[in-house]
Design a protein around this motif. Sequence first.
Motif, PDB file in Angstrom:
ATOM      1  N   LEU A 103       0.921  -1.285  -0.099  1.00 15.78           N
ATOM      2  CA  LEU A 103      -0.311   0.075   0.387  1.00 15.78           C
ATOM      3  C   LEU A 103       0.991   1.295  -0.240  1.00 15.78           C
ATOM      4  O   LEU A 103       0.922   2.315  -0.781  1.00 15.78           O
ATOM      5  N   ILE A 104       1.426   1.289   0.910  1.00 14.84           N
ATOM      6  CA  ILE A 104       2.839   2.761   0.900  1.00 14.84           C
ATOM      7  C   ILE A 104       3.766   2.961  -0.665  1.00 14.84           C
ATOM      8  O   ILE A 104       3.550   3.751  -1.714  1.00 14.84           O
ATOM      9  N   GLU A 105       4.096   1.536  -1.203  1.00 13.02           N
ATOM     10  CA  GLU A 105       3.650   1.358  -2.710  1.00 13.02           C
ATOM     11  C   GLU A 105       2.986   2.721  -3.450  1.00 13.02           C
ATOM     12  O   GLU A 105       3.697   2.974  -4.681  1.00 13.02           O
ATOM     13  N   LYS A 106       2.070   2.074  -3.546  1.00 13.74           N
ATOM     14  CA  LYS A 106       0.814   2.190  -4.697  1.00 13.74           C
ATOM     15  C   LYS A 106       0.489   4.103  -4.177  1.00 13.74           C
ATOM     16  O   LYS A 106      -0.018   4.269  -4.673  1.00 13.74           O
ATOM     17  N   VAL A 107       0.427   4.130  -2.128  1.00 12.90           N
ATOM     18  CA  VAL A 107       0.150   4.993  -3.170  1.00 12.90           C
ATOM     19  C   VAL A 107       0.850   6.667  -2.464  1.00 12.90           C
ATOM     20  O   VAL A 107       0.506   7.609  -2.565  1.00 12.90           O
ATOM     21  N   ARG A 108       2.291   6.449  -1.974  1.00 18.43           N
ATOM     22  CA  ARG A 108       3.179   7.373  -2.178  1.00 18.43           C
ATOM     23  C   ARG A 108       2.853   8.231  -0.754  1.00 18.43           C
ATOM     24  O   ARG A 108       2.895   9.367  -1.929  1.00 18.43           O
ATOM     25  N   PRO A 109       2.981   8.172   0.412  1.00 20.91           N
ATOM     26  CA  PRO A 109       2.350   9.345   1.014  1.00 20.91           C
ATOM     27  C   PRO A 109       3.173   9.888   1.378  1.00 20.91           C
ATOM     28  O   PRO A 109       4.627   9.961   0.921  1.00 20.91           O
ATOM     29  N   ALA A 110       3.377  11.578   1.801  1.00 20.46           N
ATOM     30  CA  ALA A 110       4.284  12.191   2.123  1.00 20.46           C
ATOM     31  C   ALA A 110       4.833  11.936   3.637  1.00 20.46           C
ATOM     32  O   ALA A 110       5.856  12.395   3.781  1.00 20.46           O
ATOM     33  N   ILE A 111       3.758  11.653   4.048  1.00 19.81           N
ATOM     34  CA  ILE A 111       4.718  10.762   5.844  1.00 19.81           C
ATOM     35  C   ILE A 111       3.803  10.045   6.071  1.00 19.81           C
ATOM     36  O   ILE A 111       2.500   9.550   5.892  1.00 19.81           O
ATOM     37  N   TYR A 112       4.471   9.591   6.617  1.00 21.46           N
ATOM     38  CA  TYR A 112       3.937   7.921   7.293  1.00 21.46           C
ATOM     39  C   TYR A 112       4.265   8.109   8.535  1.00 21.46           C
ATOM     40  O   TYR A 112       5.646   8.561   9.593  1.00 21.46           O
ATOM     41  N   VAL A 113       3.459   7.947   9.196  1.00 23.71           N
ATOM     42  CA  VAL A 113       3.409   7.679  11.323  1.00 23.71           C
ATOM     43  C   VAL A 113       3.101   6.353  11.564  1.00 23.71           C
ATOM     44  O   VAL A 113       1.980   5.779  11.283  1.00 23.71           O
ATOM     45  N   LYS A 114       3.031   5.872  12.831  1.00 25.24           N
ATOM     46  CA  LYS A 114       3.363   5.461  13.884  1.00 25.24           C
ATOM     47  C   LYS A 114       4.006   5.379  15.161  1.00 25.24           C
ATOM     48  O   LYS A 114       3.901   7.262  14.931  1.00 25.24           O
ATOM     49  N   GLY A 115       3.025   4.656  16.172  1.00 28.15           N
ATOM     50  CA  GLY A 115       3.013   5.167  17.067  1.00 28.15           C
ATOM     51  C   GLY A 115       4.340   5.070  18.272  1.00 28.15           C
ATOM     52  O   GLY A 115       5.045   3.693  17.413  1.00 28.15           O
ATOM     53  N   GLY A 116       3.926   5.699  19.207  1.00 28.10           N
ATOM     54  CA  GLY A 116       5.245   5.311  19.611  1.00 28.10           C
ATOM     55  C   GLY A 116       5.997   3.837  20.403  1.00 28.10           C
ATOM     56  O   GLY A 116       7.162   3.865  21.017  1.00 28.10           O
ATOM     57  N   ASP A 117       4.982   3.116  20.051  1.00 24.32           N
ATOM     58  CA  ASP A 117       5.301   1.409  20.867  1.00 24.32           C
ATOM     59  C   ASP A 117       6.725   0.609  19.592  1.00 24.32           C
ATOM     60  O   ASP A 117       6.831   0.099  19.311  1.00 24.32           O
ATOM     61  N   TYR A 118       6.799   2.306  18.131  1.00 28.22           N
ATOM     62  CA  TYR A 118       7.517   1.822  17.065  1.00 28.22           C
ATOM     63  C   TYR A 118       8.911   2.997  17.351  1.00 28.22           C
ATOM     64  O   TYR A 118       9.010   3.700  18.040  1.00 28.22           O
ATOM     65  N   THR A 119      10.061   1.883  16.346  1.00 28.76           N
ATOM     66  CA  THR A 119      11.310   2.775  16.883  1.00 28.76           C
ATOM     67  C   THR A 119      11.174   3.216  14.988  1.00 28.76           C
ATOM     68  O   THR A 119      10.713   1.992  14.521  1.00 28.76           O
ATOM     69  N   LEU A 120      12.467   3.215  14.703  1.00 30.26           N
ATOM     70  CA  LEU A 120      13.242   3.168  13.582  1.00 30.26           C
ATOM     71  C   LEU A 120      13.598   2.004  13.196  1.00 30.26           C
ATOM     72  O   LEU A 120      13.198   1.404  11.829  1.00 30.26           O
ATOM     73  N   VAL A 121      14.274   1.703  14.120  1.00 31.67           N
ATOM     74  CA  VAL A 121      14.459   0.667  13.957  1.00 31.67           C
ATOM     75  C   VAL A 121      13.619  -0.811  14.539  1.00 31.67           C
ATOM     76  O   VAL A 121      14.126  -1.864  12.906  1.00 31.67           O
ATOM     77  N   SER A 122      12.713  -0.474  15.128  1.00 29.63           N
ATOM     78  CA  SER A 122      11.834  -1.593  14.856  1.00 29.63           C
ATOM     79  C   SER A 122      10.636  -1.681  13.383  1.00 29.63           C
ATOM     80  O   SER A 122       9.993  -2.377  13.905  1.00 29.63           O
ATOM     81  N   LEU A 123      10.600  -0.579  13.502  1.00 28.00           N
ATOM     82  CA  LEU A 123       9.681  -0.880  11.811  1.00 28.00           C
ATOM     83  C   LEU A 123       9.639  -1.815  10.451  1.00 28.00           C
ATOM     84  O   LEU A 123      11.328  -2.452  10.470  1.00 28.00           O
ATOM     85  N   HIS A 124       9.307  -1.925  10.707  1.00 28.60           N
ATOM     86  CA  HIS A 124       9.110  -3.399   9.257  1.00 28.60           C
ATOM     87  C   HIS A 124      10.549  -2.688   7.928  1.00 28.60           C
ATOM     88  O   HIS A 124      10.440  -1.879   7.823  1.00 28.60           O
ATOM     89  N   PRO A 125      11.154  -4.009   8.170  1.00 32.31           N
ATOM     90  CA  PRO A 125      12.083  -3.705   7.327  1.00 32.31           C
ATOM     91  C   PRO A 125      11.193  -3.276   5.751  1.00 32.31           C
ATOM     92  O   PRO A 125      12.566  -2.452   4.802  1.00 32.31           O
ATOM     93  N   GLU A 126      10.744  -4.069   5.415  1.00 33.16           N
ATOM     94  CA  GLU A 126      10.226  -3.965   3.615  1.00 33.16           C
ATOM     95  C   GLU A 126       9.286  -2.343   4.098  1.00 33.16           C
ATOM     96  O   GLU A 126       9.338  -2.155   2.943  1.00 33.16           O
ATOM     97  N   GLU A 127       8.195  -2.584   4.915  1.00 36.28           N
ATOM     98  CA  GLU A 127       8.354  -0.691   5.287  1.00 36.28           C
ATOM     99  C   GLU A 127       8.536   0.376   4.871  1.00 36.28           C
ATOM    100  O   GLU A 127       8.926   1.459   4.669  1.00 36.28           O
TER     101      GLU A 127
END
Length: 162
Positions: A103-127
């Motif tokens: 969906l990220i690849e299809k939509v190409r958002p300007a900004i992607y947001v995750k909650g504080g239970d995530y970090t840049l390191v724990s974000l899914h590598p493919e995402e």
Amino acid sequence: MSEKIVDQDRLASIAEALRKQGRKLVLTNGCFDLLHVGHVRYLQAARALGDALAVAINGDDSVRVLKGEGRPLNTESDRVELVAALQCVDYAVLFSEECVTQLIEKVRPAIYVKGGDYTLVSLHPEEHAALEKIGAEIRILPFEAGHSTSSLIERVKGLPSR
């Protein structure tokens, strides 16, 4: 409200139109299985980051894989309708995969947001790779302590039967 619930192709078209207007689409995703105040505060903060907020909601099968047996509590159609009903949400879309990469690849958002239970390191590598490829800004918003679906479920389980 039905105009707020869109399919992936429609969301991609909306995102393209926003880009052409110089406006920013914010994308976030999650299960949103039992809507609570932490979700509402998070989505309001996400919406404030751009011109429109799209929320991608995990389909029932992916929620089962991610959250375990007995989940989701609410069906995907109920969850997408509840999220779309929030004033801060401009668009809601279902996705069936465990991660939102396609969906990220299809939509190409300007900004992607995750909650504080995530970090840049724990974000899914493919995402993460897809977001870098499209040049999206990644924002991690603070976690709303004391507000989670899992903790609500545990509290309900502890209540005496009537």
